[in-house]
Every structure is written in structure tokens, then in C-alpha cells.
Design a protein around this motif. Structure first.
Motif, PDB file in Angstrom:
ATOM      1  N   GLU A  27      17.841  15.572 -56.593  1.00  0.00           N
ATOM      2  CA  GLU A  27      18.808  16.150 -57.522  1.00  0.00           C
ATOM      3  C   GLU A  27      19.765  17.151 -56.903  1.00  0.00           C
ATOM      4  OE1 GLU A  27      16.817  17.579 -60.975  1.00  0.00           O
ATOM      5  OE2 GLU A  27      15.556  15.797 -61.103  1.00  0.00           O
ATOM      6  N   ALA A  28      19.383  17.803 -55.818  1.00  0.00           N
ATOM      7  CA  ALA A  28      20.231  18.873 -55.285  1.00  0.00           C
ATOM      8  C   ALA A  28      19.842  19.239 -53.859  1.00  0.00           C
ATOM      9  CB  ALA A  28      20.134  20.102 -56.178  1.00  0.00           C
TER      10      ALA A  28
ATOM     11  N   TYR B 251      19.002  22.684 -51.753  1.00  0.00           N
ATOM     12  CA  TYR B 251      18.612  24.067 -52.010  1.00  0.00           C
ATOM     13  C   TYR B 251      18.716  24.878 -50.726  1.00  0.00           C
ATOM     14  CZ  TYR B 251      16.683  21.914 -56.153  1.00  0.00           C
ATOM     15  OH  TYR B 251      16.531  21.198 -57.313  1.00  0.00           O
TER      16      TYR B 251
ATOM     17  N   ALA C 221      20.585  26.057 -56.012  1.00  0.00           N
ATOM     18  CA  ALA C 221      21.100  24.700 -55.840  1.00  0.00           C
ATOM     19  C   ALA C 221      22.553  24.754 -55.388  1.00  0.00           C
ATOM     20  CB  ALA C 221      20.975  23.916 -57.126  1.00  0.00           C
TER      21      ALA C 221
ATOM     22  N   SER D   7      24.943  20.823 -57.207  1.00  0.00           N
ATOM     23  CA  SER D   7      24.151  20.013 -58.143  1.00  0.00           C
ATOM     24  C   SER D   7      24.998  19.523 -59.291  1.00  0.00           C
ATOM     25  CB  SER D   7      22.965  20.806 -58.672  1.00  0.00           C
ATOM     26  OG  SER D   7      23.366  22.043 -59.190  1.00  0.00           O
TER      27      SER D   7
END
Length: 82
Positions: free
Chosen positions: A66-67, A69, A79, A82
Motif C-alpha cells: 500500500e505504501a 514508509y 507513509a 500513499s
């Protein structure tokens, strides 16, 4: 980390691949860590926390589905994009 394939997470099994990867992160040789599944990657919270701390120290980013970091950012992992 193909070295660790097929190794059980039970007991005190040495995971040379994970240990080598953490050492390379500590040396600043890894720009990003992208585990497919964290629970199978670190195997326990202590290992995962150690990796996050080392990523924060050297500026390595962590990537999931999802992202991206950046543990070095203030207020914990933030994030990016994102």
C-alpha cells in the motif's frame, strides 16, 4: 532471502538470510526493504522492531503493498506517496 526458505520459525532456528539482510541494512547497503508478508519475514516482533530501528538509523525505507514508509520521519513511520 532464499537461504531461509523451508526453515521453521519454531525454536532457536538460525536464519542466515534474515541476519545477513539486517547486517546489510546496518551497513547502509540497503535502500529499501520490501517483504511480501511481514509475519513470515521477521517471524517475531523483536526481529521486526530491530529491523525498523536500524532502517530509521540509516534511512532505509520499508515498502508494503500500500505504501512506502520512512521510519526516519518524525512521529513514527510516515507513509510516502500513499
Amino acid at each position: 532471502m532464499d537461504d531461509d526458505l523451508g526453515r521453521s520459525a519454531a525454536g532457536g532456528v538460525t536464519r542466515a538470510g534474515f541476519d545477513r539482510m539486517v547486517a546489510e541494512v546496518c551497513l547502509g547497503e540497503v535502500g529499501a526493504v520490501a517483504p511480501r508478508e511481514v509475519s513470515r519475514f521477521a517471524r517475531n516482533s523483536r526481529d521486526w522492531q530491530q529491523l525498523i530501528v536500524m532502517c530509521r538509523v540509516v534511512g532505509t525505507v520499508l515498502i508494503d503493498q500500500e505504501a512506502v514508509y520512512a521510519p526516519r520521519q518524525h512521529n513514527g513511520p510516515a507513509a510516502i506517496g500513499s
